[in-house]
Design a protein around this motif. Structure first.
Motif, PDB file in Angstrom:
ATOM      1  N   LEU A  12     -11.365   1.903   9.658  1.00 47.24           N
ATOM      2  CA  LEU A  12     -10.808   0.990  10.650  1.00 47.24           C
ATOM      3  C   LEU A  12     -11.106  -0.486  10.351  1.00 47.24           C
ATOM      4  O   LEU A  12     -10.193  -1.315  10.442  1.00 47.24           O
ATOM      5  N   PRO A  13     -12.331  -0.855   9.975  1.00 46.38           N
ATOM      6  CA  PRO A  13     -12.549  -2.282   9.672  1.00 46.38           C
ATOM      7  C   PRO A  13     -11.716  -2.779   8.494  1.00 46.38           C
ATOM      8  O   PRO A  13     -11.194  -3.904   8.527  1.00 46.38           O
ATOM      9  N   VAL A  14     -11.541  -1.949   7.483  1.00 44.02           N
ATOM     10  CA  VAL A  14     -10.732  -2.347   6.324  1.00 44.02           C
ATOM     11  C   VAL A  14      -9.270  -2.481   6.728  1.00 44.02           C
ATOM     12  O   VAL A  14      -8.587  -3.432   6.327  1.00 44.02           O
ATOM     13  N   ILE A  15      -8.788  -1.560   7.542  1.00 46.95           N
ATOM     14  CA  ILE A  15      -7.402  -1.624   8.004  1.00 46.95           C
ATOM     15  C   ILE A  15      -7.171  -2.891   8.820  1.00 46.95           C
ATOM     16  O   ILE A  15      -6.153  -3.578   8.646  1.00 46.95           O
ATOM     17  N   MET A  16      -8.114  -3.245   9.681  1.00 47.71           N
ATOM     18  CA  MET A  16      -7.962  -4.455  10.479  1.00 47.71           C
ATOM     19  C   MET A  16      -8.021  -5.709   9.618  1.00 47.71           C
ATOM     20  O   MET A  16      -7.282  -6.668   9.864  1.00 47.71           O
ATOM     21  N   ILE A  17      -8.885  -5.708   8.606  1.00 47.90           N
ATOM     22  CA  ILE A  17      -8.992  -6.865   7.710  1.00 47.90           C
ATOM     23  C   ILE A  17      -7.691  -7.055   6.932  1.00 47.90           C
ATOM     24  O   ILE A  17      -7.291  -8.175   6.635  1.00 47.90           O
ATOM     25  N   ILE A  18      -7.008  -5.976   6.615  1.00 42.05           N
ATOM     26  CA  ILE A  18      -5.736  -6.077   5.890  1.00 42.05           C
ATOM     27  C   ILE A  18      -4.574  -6.358   6.851  1.00 42.05           C
ATOM     28  O   ILE A  18      -3.699  -7.173   6.567  1.00 42.05           O
ATOM     29  N   ALA A  19      -4.559  -5.687   8.001  1.00 43.13           N
ATOM     30  CA  ALA A  19      -3.402  -5.748   8.899  1.00 43.13           C
ATOM     31  C   ALA A  19      -3.252  -7.102   9.596  1.00 43.13           C
ATOM     32  O   ALA A  19      -2.132  -7.616   9.710  1.00 43.13           O
ATOM     33  N   LEU A  20      -4.339  -7.681  10.054  1.00 39.18           N
ATOM     34  CA  LEU A  20      -4.220  -8.927  10.812  1.00 39.18           C
ATOM     35  C   LEU A  20      -3.676 -10.086   9.976  1.00 39.18           C
ATOM     36  O   LEU A  20      -2.750 -10.776  10.421  1.00 39.18           O
ATOM     37  N   PRO A  21      -4.177 -10.325   8.759  1.00 39.77           N
ATOM     38  CA  PRO A  21      -3.540 -11.385   7.959  1.00 39.77           C
ATOM     39  C   PRO A  21      -2.102 -11.058   7.563  1.00 39.77           C
ATOM     40  O   PRO A  21      -1.261 -11.956   7.449  1.00 39.77           O
ATOM     41  N   THR A  22      -1.809  -9.769   7.396  1.00 38.16           N
ATOM     42  CA  THR A  22      -0.443  -9.378   7.054  1.00 38.16           C
ATOM     43  C   THR A  22       0.507  -9.674   8.213  1.00 38.16           C
ATOM     44  O   THR A  22       1.626 -10.148   8.001  1.00 38.16           O
ATOM     45  N   ILE A  23       0.065  -9.419   9.424  1.00 37.13           N
ATOM     46  CA  ILE A  23       0.880  -9.740  10.597  1.00 37.13           C
ATOM     47  C   ILE A  23       1.123 -11.242  10.670  1.00 37.13           C
ATOM     48  O   ILE A  23       2.253 -11.702  10.881  1.00 37.13           O
ATOM     49  N   PHE A  24       0.062 -12.015  10.491  1.00 36.68           N
ATOM     50  CA  PHE A  24       0.186 -13.469  10.533  1.00 36.68           C
ATOM     51  C   PHE A  24       1.143 -13.970   9.458  1.00 36.68           C
ATOM     52  O   PHE A  24       2.013 -14.802   9.711  1.00 36.68           O
ATOM     53  N   LEU A  25       1.008 -13.442   8.253  1.00 35.30           N
ATOM     54  CA  LEU A  25       1.869 -13.855   7.147  1.00 35.30           C
ATOM     55  C   LEU A  25       3.325 -13.474   7.414  1.00 35.30           C
ATOM     56  O   LEU A  25       4.239 -14.255   7.147  1.00 35.30           O
ATOM     57  N   THR A  36      -0.141   0.417   1.466  1.00 32.98           N
ATOM     58  CA  THR A  36      -0.743   1.149   0.353  1.00 32.98           C
ATOM     59  C   THR A  36      -2.240   0.897   0.300  1.00 32.98           C
ATOM     60  O   THR A  36      -3.036   1.835   0.128  1.00 32.98           O
ATOM     61  N   LEU A  37      -2.637  -0.353   0.448  1.00 34.31           N
ATOM     62  CA  LEU A  37      -4.068  -0.673   0.450  1.00 34.31           C
ATOM     63  C   LEU A  37      -4.788  -0.010   1.621  1.00 34.31           C
ATOM     64  O   LEU A  37      -5.922   0.455   1.480  1.00 34.31           O
ATOM     65  N   MET A  38      -4.126   0.048   2.775  1.00 34.28           N
ATOM     66  CA  MET A  38      -4.735   0.686   3.935  1.00 34.28           C
ATOM     67  C   MET A  38      -4.911   2.185   3.727  1.00 34.28           C
ATOM     68  O   MET A  38      -5.890   2.769   4.185  1.00 34.28           O
ATOM     69  N   LEU A  39      -3.962   2.802   3.037  1.00 32.26           N
ATOM     70  CA  LEU A  39      -4.075   4.245   2.801  1.00 32.26           C
ATOM     71  C   LEU A  39      -5.136   4.583   1.764  1.00 32.26           C
ATOM     72  O   LEU A  39      -5.714   5.671   1.790  1.00 32.26           O
ATOM     73  N   VAL A  81       9.012  -9.652   3.389  1.00 33.71           N
ATOM     74  CA  VAL A  81       8.116  -9.093   4.411  1.00 33.71           C
ATOM     75  C   VAL A  81       7.996  -7.583   4.239  1.00 33.71           C
ATOM     76  O   VAL A  81       6.907  -7.014   4.362  1.00 33.71           O
ATOM     77  N   ARG A  82       9.089  -6.924   3.917  1.00 36.43           N
ATOM     78  CA  ARG A  82       9.047  -5.479   3.688  1.00 36.43           C
ATOM     79  C   ARG A  82       8.133  -5.150   2.515  1.00 36.43           C
ATOM     80  O   ARG A  82       7.306  -4.222   2.579  1.00 36.43           O
ATOM     81  N   ALA A  83       8.230  -5.924   1.442  1.00 34.99           N
ATOM     82  CA  ALA A  83       7.383  -5.690   0.266  1.00 34.99           C
ATOM     83  C   ALA A  83       5.914  -5.958   0.589  1.00 34.99           C
ATOM     84  O   ALA A  83       5.026  -5.194   0.161  1.00 34.99           O
ATOM     85  N   ILE A  84       5.651  -7.002   1.353  1.00 38.28           N
ATOM     86  CA  ILE A  84       4.264  -7.306   1.738  1.00 38.28           C
ATOM     87  C   ILE A  84       3.673  -6.164   2.554  1.00 38.28           C
ATOM     88  O   ILE A  84       2.537  -5.744   2.337  1.00 38.28           O
ATOM     89  N   TRP A  85       4.462  -5.621   3.480  1.00 41.76           N
ATOM     90  CA  TRP A  85       3.962  -4.520   4.295  1.00 41.76           C
ATOM     91  C   TRP A  85       3.781  -3.234   3.492  1.00 41.76           C
ATOM     92  O   TRP A  85       2.880  -2.443   3.783  1.00 41.76           O
ATOM     93  N   LEU A  86       4.634  -3.006   2.506  1.00 41.32           N
ATOM     94  CA  LEU A  86       4.442  -1.824   1.664  1.00 41.32           C
ATOM     95  C   LEU A  86       3.145  -1.928   0.866  1.00 41.32           C
ATOM     96  O   LEU A  86       2.393  -0.950   0.745  1.00 41.32           O
ATOM     97  N   VAL A  87       2.864  -3.103   0.335  1.00 41.02           N
ATOM     98  CA  VAL A  87       1.608  -3.293  -0.408  1.00 41.02           C
ATOM     99  C   VAL A  87       0.414  -3.161   0.535  1.00 41.02           C
ATOM    100  O   VAL A  87      -0.578  -2.492   0.215  1.00 41.02           O
ATOM    101  N   ALA A  88       0.504  -3.780   1.707  1.00 37.49           N
ATOM    102  CA  ALA A  88      -0.596  -3.699   2.674  1.00 37.49           C
ATOM    103  C   ALA A  88      -0.813  -2.259   3.143  1.00 37.49           C
ATOM    104  O   ALA A  88      -1.955  -1.798   3.260  1.00 37.49           O
TER     105      ALA A  88
END
Length: 85
Positions: free
Chosen positions: A63-76, A55-58, A46-53
Motif C-alpha cells: 500500500l505505501p508503494v502504491i500510494m507513492i506511485i499513484a498520487l504523483p501519477t494522478i497529479f501529473l 505495472t510498477l504498482m503490480l 496519460v494512458r501510457a503513464i497510467w499503464l507504466v504506473a
C-alpha cells in the motif's frame, strides 16, 4: 505469477477496448464532442503513464508503494489534461 497475469489482462483489455472504440468511431459518427489531434495525443500520453504506473504498482503491491506511485501519477495526469482547455 498472479500479478503478471492480472497485468497482462489489464493491458489487453485497454488495448482491445481502444481498438474497438476506434473501429466503431469509423463506422458510426456519434454526437459527442470530437477531439482534436492535440487532445488525442495528450490522452494517449496519460494512458501510457497510467499503464507504466500500474505495472510498477503490480510489481510491488504494498500500500505505501502504491500510494507513492499513484498520487504523483494522478497529479501529473490532471496537469497534462488541464492544458487542453
Amino acid at each position: 505469477m498472479r500479478y503478471l497475469l492480472a497485468l497482462l489482462t489489464a493491458i489487453l483489455q485497454i488495448f482491445f477496448s481502444t481498438l474497438i472504440n476506434q473501429l466503431t468511431g469509423l463506422l458510426v459518427r456519434s454526437h459527442a464532442r470530437t477531439l482534436s489531434r492535440k487532445e488525442r495525443v495528450k490522452r494517449s500520453w496519460v494512458r501510457a503513464i497510467w499503464l507504466v504506473a500500474g505495472t510498477l504498482m503490480l510489481f510491488n503491491p504494498a500500500l505505501p508503494v502504491i500510494m507513492i506511485i499513484a498520487l504523483p501519477t494522478i497529479f501529473l495526469s490532471f496537469m497534462i489534461l488541464d492544458e487542453m482547455q
